[in-house]
Design a protein around this motif. Structure first.
Motif, PDB file in Angstrom:
ATOM      1  N   PRO A   1       0.819  -1.218   0.000  1.00  0.00           N
ATOM      2  CA  PRO A   1       0.000   0.000   0.000  1.00  0.00           C
ATOM      3  C   PRO A   1       0.855   1.272   0.000  1.00  0.00           C
ATOM      4  O   PRO A   1       0.518   2.253  -0.650  1.00  0.00           O
ATOM      5  CB  PRO A   1      -0.822  -0.120   1.285  1.00  0.00           C
ATOM      6  CG  PRO A   1      -0.912  -1.580   1.537  1.00  0.00           C
ATOM      7  CD  PRO A   1       0.393  -2.141   1.050  1.00  0.00           C
ATOM      8  N   GLU A   2       1.989   1.231   0.717  1.00  0.00           N
ATOM      9  CA  GLU A   2       2.861   2.407   0.772  1.00  0.00           C
ATOM     10  C   GLU A   2       3.424   2.754  -0.605  1.00  0.00           C
ATOM     11  O   GLU A   2       3.458   3.920  -0.998  1.00  0.00           O
ATOM     12  CB  GLU A   2       4.011   2.184   1.769  1.00  0.00           C
ATOM     13  CG  GLU A   2       3.584   2.163   3.213  1.00  0.00           C
ATOM     14  CD  GLU A   2       2.977   0.834   3.654  1.00  0.00           C
ATOM     15  OE1 GLU A   2       3.154  -0.182   2.950  1.00  0.00           O
ATOM     16  OE2 GLU A   2       2.316   0.816   4.699  1.00  0.00           O
ATOM     17  N   SER A   3       3.865   1.708  -1.343  1.00  0.00           N
ATOM     18  CA  SER A   3       4.426   1.974  -2.670  1.00  0.00           C
ATOM     19  C   SER A   3       3.351   2.471  -3.633  1.00  0.00           C
ATOM     20  O   SER A   3       3.624   3.316  -4.489  1.00  0.00           O
ATOM     21  CB  SER A   3       5.117   0.731  -3.232  1.00  0.00           C
ATOM     22  OG  SER A   3       4.170  -0.269  -3.542  1.00  0.00           O
ATOM     23  N   ILE A   4       2.154   1.969  -3.483  1.00  0.00           N
ATOM     24  CA  ILE A   4       1.055   2.440  -4.342  1.00  0.00           C
ATOM     25  C   ILE A   4       0.731   3.895  -4.035  1.00  0.00           C
ATOM     26  O   ILE A   4       0.535   4.710  -4.936  1.00  0.00           O
ATOM     27  CB  ILE A   4      -0.202   1.552  -4.163  1.00  0.00           C
ATOM     28  CG1 ILE A   4       0.060   0.159  -4.735  1.00  0.00           C
ATOM     29  CG2 ILE A   4      -1.415   2.178  -4.841  1.00  0.00           C
ATOM     30  CD1 ILE A   4      -1.031  -0.842  -4.451  1.00  0.00           C
ATOM     31  N   LEU A   5       0.704   4.247  -2.743  1.00  0.00           N
ATOM     32  CA  LEU A   5       0.394   5.621  -2.368  1.00  0.00           C
ATOM     33  C   LEU A   5       1.498   6.588  -2.802  1.00  0.00           C
ATOM     34  O   LEU A   5       1.219   7.732  -3.148  1.00  0.00           O
ATOM     35  CB  LEU A   5       0.143   5.718  -0.862  1.00  0.00           C
ATOM     36  CG  LEU A   5      -1.117   5.001  -0.381  1.00  0.00           C
ATOM     37  CD1 LEU A   5      -1.191   4.997   1.132  1.00  0.00           C
ATOM     38  CD2 LEU A   5      -2.363   5.629  -0.969  1.00  0.00           C
ATOM     39  N   ARG A   6       2.764   6.127  -2.768  1.00  0.00           N
ATOM     40  CA  ARG A   6       3.874   6.973  -3.218  1.00  0.00           C
ATOM     41  C   ARG A   6       3.780   7.251  -4.720  1.00  0.00           C
ATOM     42  O   ARG A   6       4.071   8.344  -5.175  1.00  0.00           O
ATOM     43  CB  ARG A   6       5.214   6.302  -2.915  1.00  0.00           C
ATOM     44  CG  ARG A   6       5.739   6.584  -1.538  1.00  0.00           C
ATOM     45  CD  ARG A   6       7.210   6.196  -1.432  1.00  0.00           C
ATOM     46  NE  ARG A   6       7.460   4.815  -1.821  1.00  0.00           N
ATOM     47  CZ  ARG A   6       7.444   3.769  -0.991  1.00  0.00           C
ATOM     48  NH1 ARG A   6       7.175   3.953   0.285  1.00  0.00           N
ATOM     49  NH2 ARG A   6       7.688   2.554  -1.429  1.00  0.00           N
TER      50      ARG A   6
END
Length: 110
Positions: A10-15
């Motif tokens: 989720p963090e990489s998608i949000l970045r």
């Protein structure tokens, strides 16, 4: 190490939100917010209210948005989205059982 075939976090998608569809970004934000635990509504609404919301949306889907429904029925925006998105229809035996169950729930809470 090769990252081929791995699922993005989720963090990489949000970045990198610009490179993903909006629904993927929304899903990643919810996963991050709930820390991997399943979503649970903070306020339960009666099955009759759920069917009323669905009926309103079926009659005029362009009139009320999820934000309007959330404000009108005093539920979270995510709860309104989930109600509008759901396709579930109650069976006849469920329609008979649900009102009794809802009344019993109300008595237990008091």
């Amino acid at each position: 190490k090769s990252l081929v075939g791995t699922k993005p976090t989720p963090e990489s998608i949000l970045r990198n939100s610009k490179s993903h569809p909006s629904w993927v970004v929304q899903k990643a934000a919810l996963q991050k917010k709930f820390n991997g635990t399943p979503w649970q509504a903070r306020k339960k609404i009666s099955p009759g209210t759920v069917s009323l919301i669905k009926a309103i949306n079926a009659e005029a889907p362009h009139v009320l948005k999820a934000q309007d429904i959330a404000a009108k029925f005093k539920i979270s925006l995510e709860a309104a989205r989930r109600i509008l998105r759901s396709k579930r229809v109650m069976l006849d035996e469920e329609k008979e059982r649900k009102p009794r169950k809802w009344i019993e729930r109300g008595e237990r809470i008091r």
